[in-house]
Scaffold this motif. Structure first.
Motif, mmCIF file in Angstrom:
data_model
loop_
_atom_site.group_PDB
_atom_site.id
_atom_site.type_symbol
_atom_site.label_atom_id
_atom_site.label_comp_id
_atom_site.label_asym_id
_atom_site.label_seq_id
_atom_site.Cartn_x
_atom_site.Cartn_y
_atom_site.Cartn_z
ATOM 1 N N GLU A 6 15.075 -28.564 58.590
ATOM 2 C CA GLU A 6 15.244 -27.526 59.612
ATOM 3 C C GLU A 6 16.507 -26.715 59.363
ATOM 4 O O GLU A 6 16.488 -25.493 59.487
ATOM 5 C CB GLU A 6 15.271 -28.137 61.019
ATOM 6 C CG GLU A 6 13.931 -28.621 61.462
ATOM 7 C CD GLU A 6 13.586 -28.229 62.882
ATOM 8 O OE1 GLU A 6 14.420 -27.622 63.574
ATOM 9 O OE2 GLU A 6 12.461 -28.531 63.288
ATOM 10 N N ARG A 9 15.831 -24.363 56.542
ATOM 11 C CA ARG A 9 15.017 -23.220 56.991
ATOM 12 C C ARG A 9 15.864 -22.251 57.800
ATOM 13 O O ARG A 9 15.713 -21.040 57.686
ATOM 14 C CB ARG A 9 13.838 -23.687 57.850
ATOM 15 C CG ARG A 9 12.850 -24.624 57.208
ATOM 16 C CD ARG A 9 11.874 -24.079 56.192
ATOM 17 N NE ARG A 9 10.814 -23.191 56.570
ATOM 18 C CZ ARG A 9 9.658 -23.534 57.117
ATOM 19 N NH1 ARG A 9 9.419 -24.767 57.459
ATOM 20 N NH2 ARG A 9 8.730 -22.626 57.328
ATOM 21 N N LEU A 10 16.774 -22.798 58.621
ATOM 22 C CA LEU A 10 17.666 -21.961 59.419
ATOM 23 C C LEU A 10 18.524 -21.091 58.499
ATOM 24 O O LEU A 10 18.705 -19.896 58.743
ATOM 25 C CB LEU A 10 18.553 -22.827 60.318
ATOM 26 C CG LEU A 10 19.564 -22.058 61.169
ATOM 27 C CD1 LEU A 10 18.867 -21.174 62.195
ATOM 28 C CD2 LEU A 10 20.503 -23.037 61.880
ATOM 29 N N GLU A 13 16.479 -18.218 57.269
ATOM 30 C CA GLU A 13 16.234 -17.205 58.300
ATOM 31 C C GLU A 13 17.489 -16.395 58.612
ATOM 32 O O GLU A 13 17.406 -15.188 58.836
ATOM 33 C CB GLU A 13 15.666 -17.849 59.575
ATOM 34 C CG GLU A 13 14.293 -18.467 59.369
ATOM 35 C CD GLU A 13 13.290 -17.488 58.763
ATOM 36 O OE1 GLU A 13 13.137 -16.357 59.279
ATOM 37 O OE2 GLU A 13 12.660 -17.845 57.751
ATOM 38 N N LEU A 33 18.013 -13.992 66.303
ATOM 39 C CA LEU A 33 17.328 -15.216 65.858
ATOM 40 C C LEU A 33 16.305 -15.678 66.877
ATOM 41 O O LEU A 33 15.160 -15.975 66.540
ATOM 42 C CB LEU A 33 18.342 -16.346 65.668
ATOM 43 C CG LEU A 33 19.012 -16.530 64.326
ATOM 44 C CD1 LEU A 33 19.947 -17.719 64.376
ATOM 45 C CD2 LEU A 33 18.021 -16.683 63.207
ATOM 46 N N ASP A 36 13.131 -13.434 67.179
ATOM 47 C CA ASP A 36 12.338 -13.194 65.977
ATOM 48 C C ASP A 36 11.070 -14.047 66.019
ATOM 49 O O ASP A 36 11.135 -15.255 66.230
ATOM 50 C CB ASP A 36 13.169 -13.533 64.734
ATOM 51 C CG ASP A 36 12.401 -13.257 63.464
ATOM 52 O OD1 ASP A 36 12.227 -12.065 63.138
ATOM 53 O OD2 ASP A 36 11.963 -14.220 62.808
ATOM 54 N N ARG A 38 8.977 -14.941 63.626
ATOM 55 C CA ARG A 38 8.894 -15.957 62.564
ATOM 56 C C ARG A 38 9.733 -17.184 62.925
ATOM 57 O O ARG A 38 9.292 -18.316 62.749
ATOM 58 C CB ARG A 38 9.343 -15.345 61.239
ATOM 59 C CG ARG A 38 9.177 -16.256 60.060
ATOM 60 C CD ARG A 38 9.246 -15.465 58.781
ATOM 61 N NE ARG A 38 9.957 -16.223 57.774
ATOM 62 C CZ ARG A 38 10.250 -15.777 56.581
ATOM 63 N NH1 ARG A 38 9.922 -14.535 56.258
ATOM 64 N NH2 ARG A 38 10.867 -16.530 55.714
ATOM 65 N N CYS A 39 10.942 -16.962 63.440
ATOM 66 C CA CYS A 39 11.800 -18.083 63.859
ATOM 67 C C CYS A 39 11.144 -18.873 64.985
ATOM 68 O O CYS A 39 11.218 -20.101 65.011
ATOM 69 C CB CYS A 39 13.174 -17.582 64.301
ATOM 70 S SG CYS A 39 14.237 -17.094 62.942
ATOM 71 N N PHE A 43 10.849 -22.899 64.415
ATOM 72 C CA PHE A 43 11.738 -23.817 65.121
ATOM 73 C C PHE A 43 11.236 -24.130 66.522
ATOM 74 O O PHE A 43 11.149 -23.250 67.362
ATOM 75 C CB PHE A 43 13.154 -23.232 65.213
ATOM 76 C CG PHE A 43 13.738 -22.882 63.884
ATOM 77 C CD1 PHE A 43 14.133 -23.877 62.999
ATOM 78 C CD2 PHE A 43 13.883 -21.564 63.499
ATOM 79 C CE1 PHE A 43 14.664 -23.562 61.764
ATOM 80 C CE2 PHE A 43 14.416 -21.227 62.267
ATOM 81 C CZ PHE A 43 14.810 -22.236 61.390
ATOM 82 N N LEU A 46 15.285 -24.201 68.519
ATOM 83 C CA LEU A 46 16.275 -23.437 67.765
ATOM 84 C C LEU A 46 17.699 -23.852 68.123
ATOM 85 O O LEU A 46 18.544 -24.025 67.246
ATOM 86 C CB LEU A 46 16.085 -21.935 68.009
ATOM 87 C CG LEU A 46 17.102 -21.009 67.346
ATOM 88 C CD1 LEU A 46 17.084 -21.159 65.830
ATOM 89 C CD2 LEU A 46 16.845 -19.569 67.748
#
Length: 87
Positions: A6, A9-10, A13, A33, A36, A38-39, A43, A46
């Motif tokens: 994760e 991936r963060l 992004e 963030l 978004d 996609r985020c 997540f 998040l």
């Protein structure tokens, strides 16, 4: 997905959405963030991922807990060494 995945991936992004700084870091606001699409799909939590990344000294931001709306303008910085490694 485990925590390390994760955080990885963060980093991707933040690199995608953020602005590269002269020192190699990337800056993005929490609102960008959080809002978004996609985020949102990547997540589940998040805020939890951000806290894990902060604890690992991958990102920096003011405060402990970020809340949508209230903290939309808080800048999150992906540290240059974290951005360079890509992991």
């Amino acid at each position: 997905m485990n925590v390390e995945e994760e955080v990885g991936r963060l980093k991707e992004e933040i690199t995608r959405l953020g602005n590269r700084q002269d020192d190699g870091s990337y800056k993005v606001t929490f609102g960008v963030l959080f809002n978004d699409e996609r985020c949102a799909n990547i997540f589940e939590a998040l805020v939890g991922t951000l806290r894990a990344a902060k604890k690992r000294k991958v990102v920096t931001y003011d405060g402990e807990l970020l809340l949508q709306g209230v903290h939309d303008n808080v800048e999150i910085t992906l540290k240059p060494e974290a951005a360079a490694t890509g992991t």
